[in-house]
Scaffold this active site. Structure first.
Site, PDB file in Angstrom:
ATOM      1  N   LYS A 200       0.864  -1.193   0.000  1.00 31.19           N
ATOM      2  CA  LYS A 200       0.000   0.000   0.000  1.00 31.19           C
ATOM      3  C   LYS A 200       0.891   1.230   0.000  1.00 31.19           C
ATOM      4  O   LYS A 200       2.024   1.165   0.487  1.00 31.19           O
ATOM      5  CB  LYS A 200      -0.880   0.018   1.260  1.00 31.19           C
ATOM      6  CG  LYS A 200      -2.123   0.838   1.111  1.00 31.19           C
ATOM      7  CD  LYS A 200      -3.228   0.040   0.439  1.00 31.19           C
ATOM      8  CE  LYS A 200      -4.461   0.855   0.159  1.00 31.19           C
ATOM      9  NZ  LYS A 200      -5.557   0.016  -0.341  1.00 31.19           N
TER      10      LYS A 200
ATOM     11  N   GLY B  72     -23.974   3.917   1.181  1.00 30.30           N
ATOM     12  CA  GLY B  72     -23.002   4.379   0.179  1.00 30.30           C
ATOM     13  C   GLY B  72     -23.646   4.435  -1.190  1.00 30.30           C
ATOM     14  O   GLY B  72     -24.368   3.504  -1.583  1.00 30.30           O
TER      15      GLY B  72
ATOM     16  N   ASN C 231     -19.095   4.504  -6.203  1.00 33.57           N
ATOM     17  CA  ASN C 231     -18.769   3.437  -7.151  1.00 33.57           C
ATOM     18  C   ASN C 231     -19.281   2.082  -6.651  1.00 33.57           C
ATOM     19  O   ASN C 231     -20.013   1.379  -7.354  1.00 33.57           O
ATOM     20  CB  ASN C 231     -17.239   3.410  -7.367  1.00 33.57           C
ATOM     21  CG  ASN C 231     -16.809   2.222  -8.209  1.00 33.57           C
ATOM     22  OD1 ASN C 231     -17.035   1.070  -7.828  1.00 33.57           O
ATOM     23  ND2 ASN C 231     -16.202   2.476  -9.340  1.00 33.57           N
TER      24      ASN C 231
ATOM     25  N   GLY D  72     -21.211   1.149  -3.781  1.00 35.85           N
ATOM     26  CA  GLY D  72     -22.595   1.016  -3.311  1.00 35.85           C
ATOM     27  C   GLY D  72     -23.589   1.048  -4.454  1.00 35.85           C
ATOM     28  O   GLY D  72     -24.514   0.220  -4.515  1.00 35.85           O
TER      29      GLY D  72
HETATM   30  P1  NAD Z   1     -16.830   6.525  -3.438  1.00 37.63           P
HETATM   31  O1  NAD Z   1     -16.083   7.724  -2.991  1.00 37.63           O
HETATM   32  O2  NAD Z   1     -17.143   6.335  -4.876  1.00 37.63           O
HETATM   33  O3  NAD Z   1     -18.240   6.436  -2.657  1.00 37.63           O
HETATM   34  C1  NAD Z   1     -18.373   6.539  -1.290  1.00 37.63           C
HETATM   35  C2  NAD Z   1     -19.852   6.786  -0.983  1.00 37.63           C
HETATM   36  O4  NAD Z   1     -20.019   6.758   0.429  1.00 37.63           O
HETATM   37  C3  NAD Z   1     -20.390   8.134  -1.443  1.00 37.63           C
HETATM   38  O5  NAD Z   1     -21.699   7.944  -1.940  1.00 37.63           O
HETATM   39  C4  NAD Z   1     -20.444   8.963  -0.171  1.00 37.63           C
HETATM   40  O6  NAD Z   1     -21.453   9.949  -0.219  1.00 37.63           O
HETATM   41  C5  NAD Z   1     -20.797   7.889   0.816  1.00 37.63           C
HETATM   42  N1  NAD Z   1     -20.469   8.192   2.200  1.00 37.63           N
HETATM   43  C6  NAD Z   1     -19.368   8.765   2.714  1.00 37.63           C
HETATM   44  N2  NAD Z   1     -19.473   8.851   4.061  1.00 37.63           N
HETATM   45  C7  NAD Z   1     -20.649   8.267   4.374  1.00 37.63           C
HETATM   46  C8  NAD Z   1     -21.326   8.035   5.585  1.00 37.63           C
HETATM   47  N3  NAD Z   1     -20.793   8.389   6.761  1.00 37.63           N
HETATM   48  N4  NAD Z   1     -22.509   7.402   5.525  1.00 37.63           N
HETATM   49  C9  NAD Z   1     -23.037   7.039   4.339  1.00 37.63           C
HETATM   50  N5  NAD Z   1     -22.468   7.231   3.185  1.00 37.63           N
HETATM   51  C10 NAD Z   1     -21.284   7.848   3.195  1.00 37.63           C
HETATM   52  O7  NAD Z   1     -15.996   5.291  -2.860  1.00 37.63           O
HETATM   53  P2  NAD Z   1     -16.049   3.768  -3.344  1.00 37.63           P
HETATM   54  O8  NAD Z   1     -14.990   3.536  -4.357  1.00 37.63           O
HETATM   55  O9  NAD Z   1     -17.458   3.399  -3.637  1.00 37.63           O
HETATM   56  O10 NAD Z   1     -15.537   3.024  -2.014  1.00 37.63           O
HETATM   57  C11 NAD Z   1     -16.433   2.739  -0.938  1.00 37.63           C
HETATM   58  C12 NAD Z   1     -15.738   1.775   0.009  1.00 37.63           C
HETATM   59  O11 NAD Z   1     -15.368   0.597  -0.686  1.00 37.63           O
HETATM   60  C13 NAD Z   1     -14.427   2.290   0.640  1.00 37.63           C
HETATM   61  O12 NAD Z   1     -14.335   1.747   1.940  1.00 37.63           O
HETATM   62  C14 NAD Z   1     -13.351   1.686  -0.233  1.00 37.63           C
HETATM   63  O13 NAD Z   1     -12.108   1.560   0.458  1.00 37.63           O
HETATM   64  C15 NAD Z   1     -13.986   0.336  -0.506  1.00 37.63           C
HETATM   65  N6  NAD Z   1     -13.443  -0.356  -1.676  1.00 37.63           N
HETATM   66  C16 NAD Z   1     -13.543   0.210  -2.911  1.00 37.63           C
HETATM   67  C17 NAD Z   1     -13.054  -0.479  -4.009  1.00 37.63           C
HETATM   68  C18 NAD Z   1     -13.235   0.076  -5.407  1.00 37.63           C
HETATM   69  O14 NAD Z   1     -12.967  -0.684  -6.347  1.00 37.63           O
HETATM   70  N7  NAD Z   1     -13.688   1.298  -5.579  1.00 37.63           N
HETATM   71  C19 NAD Z   1     -12.405  -1.713  -3.844  1.00 37.63           C
HETATM   72  C20 NAD Z   1     -12.316  -2.271  -2.578  1.00 37.63           C
HETATM   73  C21 NAD Z   1     -12.840  -1.572  -1.501  1.00 37.63           C
END
Ligand code: NAD
Length: 406
Positions: free
Chosen positions: A103, A214, A217, A219
């Protein structure tokens, strides 16, 4: 504040008590192979020189090159990066991909930088670390606040320094610049495949009610995929709050509603919810897909779900984990549930090295059996060691890593 690396080591110690791994292996695995702190000088737009602190932790490469994202955040520090590198090692091993764990990060709030400053900073990170990176050595990816465009700058800088034109040293690149089809929905889709593989074993109905925290991406993709497979998303939220409809939400209309009003609230036919209420929604499957530490000792007892599918990283803290285990609520852990993302990143690396371009259909057809296999092996371990799925996943990963380290 908890030290995240100490939390990670606590998880490791708990697992080492369930299965007798060689103590020498566990001692070696308590330390990353190397953790590097760098300083990155950037000439700012106003002519001043600013020095940023950056990191790369190479945790373990027994199964393949170090793999893991680069995070830009004002709170990023070395213990967080070490913990995330440890979890990446576990995740890649659970997914069964030929990658180790790493990381990286920079302590910075990228919103305070101009685009030019951000590009210089990103290229600076690569200049400092080019010697240890490479398709067979260490393959970074995007993470919080790093984008396909940033990966493109980094891949370009790496090529300038080393002459390596495979573009396989960075994943998460834009399509047409070495990125893979299917990377966008990969995490949500992989999570759905894992859920689908375990649904009957977890005594869930054929058609489930789902609540998603969420709207980003992960959710949003997950919600769309659950609905496309006949399940019903009854609640969903973003950082400002959410909406609830026991009959099931029309996600496509909700996307339009958010676009036109800037928020989820006030969506026709649904009731507004706070994020706390969303987590307490009565449903078959709760999908935290936003942020870490959302389910903690204060609210773990208030949930009304049969199963939790952890698509975010670390959404449940260790104390809540214990409460839910005692209550008999199965948690499909992040290291399994969201491993579809890194698996498709690995496909990107493979395509770059072979000079191939796989269609989205091919990507998904390769992803599905890998997620199914990982889910079933984790489930078998949970049964075999009378433990939860998180520890089942850790045992699977540690067995695979230990075998290669001997
Ligand atoms: P993103 O930034 O696209 O979306 C995050 C979402 O969470 C947004 O809709 C935001 O409004 C919402 N949010 C933030 N704080 C919040 C809260 N307190 N309550 C409710 N909603 C809230 O991020 P993402 O890429 O969708 O990632 C989400 C999670 O998934 C993270 O923990 C990330 O580490 C994990 N993750 C992502 C990937 C990936 O491929 N993008 C891979 C593995 C893990």
């Amino acid at each position: 504040m908890n030290n995240p690396f100490e939390n990670a080591m606590e998880q490791l110690d708990k697992v080492a008590k369930i299965k007798n791994f060689n103590p020498e292996f566990i001692s070696r695995f308590r330390q990353p192979d190397r953790d590097i702190k760098i300083s990155i000088p950037v000439k700012m737009d106003d002519g001043t020189l600013k020095i940023f602190e950056g990191y790369r932790v190479e945790y373990n490469n027994a199964l393949g090159p170090y793999k893991g994202g680069i995070r830009y955040h004002h709170d990023t520090e070395i213990n967080e990066v070490k913990a995330l590198a440890f979890w990446m090692t576990i995740k890649c091993a659970v997914a069964g991909i030929p990658m180790g764990g790493g990381k990286g990060g920079i302590t910075v709030d990228p919103k305070t930088l101009s685009k030019g400053e951000l590009e210089k900073l990103s290229r600076g990170w690569v200049k400092r670390l080019a010697d240890i990176l490479g398709p067979k050595k260490d393959v970074p990816a995007p993470d919080v606040n790093t984008t396909p465009e940033i990966m493109d700058w980094m891949a370009d800088e790496y090529e300038k320094i080393t002459g390596d034109a495979t573009r396989a040293t960075f994943t998460g690149k834009p399509l047409g610049r070495g990125g893979s089809e299917g990377r966008g929905p990969a995490t949500g889709l992989g999570g759905f495949y894992v859920f689908d593989s375990l649904r009957a074993q977890l005594n869930l109905p054929e058609k489930c009610t789902v609540a998603v925290q969420g709207f980003g991406n992960v959710g949003l993709n997950a919600a769309q995929i659950f609905i496309a497979h006949g399940h019903s998303v009854v609640a969903i939220s973003d950082s400002k709050g959410g909406v609830y409809n026991p009959q099931g939400l029309d996600i496509e209309k909700l996307i339009e509603h958010k676009k036109s009003t800037g928020s989820l609230s006030g969506f026709s036919g649904s009731k507004d919810l706070t994020n706390e209420e969303l987590l307490e929604t009565e449903c078959d499957v709760l999908v935290p897909a936003a942020f870490e530490n959302q389910i903690i000792e204060n609210n773990a007892d208030k949930l009304h779900t049969k199963v939790i599918l952890e698509l975010a990283n670390g959404p449940i803290n260790p104390a809540a984990d214990e409460i839910l285990f005692k209550k008999g609520v199965p948690i499909i852990p992040d290291v399994l549930a969201n491993s579809g993302g890194v698996t498709v990143s690995c496909f990107e690396w493979e395509q770059n090295l072979k000079g191939e371009n796989w269609s989205e259909k091919e990507v998904f057809e390769k992803l599905q059996p890998m997620m199914h296999d990982a889910a079933q092996k984790v489930f078998e371990n949970g049964k075999k060691y009378s433990t939860d799925l998180r520890r089942g996943a850790f045992i699977l990963a540690l067995e695979r890593i230990e075998e290669k380290m001997n």
